[in-house]
Design a protein around this motif. Structure first.
Motif, PDB file in Angstrom:
ATOM      1  N   GLN A  31     -64.095  -3.978  11.664  1.00  0.00           N
ATOM      2  CA  GLN A  31     -65.050  -5.142  12.012  1.00  0.00           C
ATOM      3  C   GLN A  31     -66.314  -4.946  10.991  1.00  0.00           C
ATOM      4  N   ILE A  32     -66.730  -3.706  10.608  1.00  0.00           N
ATOM      5  CA  ILE A  32     -67.536  -3.432   9.511  1.00  0.00           C
ATOM      6  C   ILE A  32     -67.007  -3.939   8.379  1.00  0.00           C
ATOM      7  N   ASP A  33     -65.820  -3.999   7.879  1.00  0.00           N
ATOM      8  CA  ASP A  33     -65.108  -4.321   6.589  1.00  0.00           C
ATOM      9  C   ASP A  33     -65.214  -6.058   6.592  1.00  0.00           C
ATOM     10  N   LEU A  34     -64.821  -6.408   7.569  1.00  0.00           N
ATOM     11  CA  LEU A  34     -64.719  -7.926   7.990  1.00  0.00           C
ATOM     12  C   LEU A  34     -65.984  -8.622   7.697  1.00  0.00           C
ATOM     13  N   GLY A  35     -66.969  -7.844   8.491  1.00  0.00           N
ATOM     14  CA  GLY A  35     -68.517  -8.496   7.825  1.00  0.00           C
ATOM     15  C   GLY A  35     -68.730  -8.531   6.634  1.00  0.00           C
ATOM     16  N   ALA A  36     -68.299  -7.498   5.929  1.00  0.00           N
ATOM     17  CA  ALA A  36     -68.767  -7.451   4.433  1.00  0.00           C
ATOM     18  C   ALA A  36     -68.255  -8.228   3.812  1.00  0.00           C
ATOM     19  N   ALA A  38     -67.399 -11.531   5.108  1.00  0.00           N
ATOM     20  CA  ALA A  38     -67.875 -12.653   5.329  1.00  0.00           C
ATOM     21  C   ALA A  38     -69.594 -12.776   4.720  1.00  0.00           C
ATOM     22  N   GLU A  39     -69.995 -11.912   4.593  1.00  0.00           N
ATOM     23  CA  GLU A  39     -71.318 -11.800   3.810  1.00  0.00           C
ATOM     24  C   GLU A  39     -71.246 -11.931   2.212  1.00  0.00           C
ATOM     25  N   GLU A  40     -69.901 -11.947   1.726  1.00  0.00           N
ATOM     26  CA  GLU A  40     -69.696 -12.021   0.543  1.00  0.00           C
ATOM     27  C   GLU A  40     -70.064 -10.820  -0.519  1.00  0.00           C
ATOM     28  N   LYS A  41     -70.015  -9.682   0.345  1.00  0.00           N
ATOM     29  CA  LYS A  41     -70.427  -8.521  -0.318  1.00  0.00           C
ATOM     30  C   LYS A  41     -69.395  -7.934  -1.449  1.00  0.00           C
TER      31      LYS A  41
END
Length: 60
Positions: A31-36, A38-41
């Protein structure tokens, strides 16, 4: 048996069908990776177009 490092935390993870989060060690790291993403990191660099493309449907 193949062992890989979790892309998020670096923990060693067995690459087996029993590990449903592979290549991650846990749902949390997944989930941390997915969030990154999604935030275009994470970005994939690309060159800007060198010329303007013509629209084939446009009237000249």
């Amino acid at each position: 048996m193949t062992v890989v490092a979790c892309p998020t935390c670096g923990k060693k993870v067995e690459w087996t069908p029993a590990n449903k989060f592979r290549p991650f060690c846990s749902e949390r790291c997944k989930q941390i990776d997915l969030g990154a993403w999604a935030e275009e990191k994470y970005t994939i660099p690309g060159a800007a177009p060198s010329e303007t493309l013509k629209d084939p449907l446009a009237d000249d």
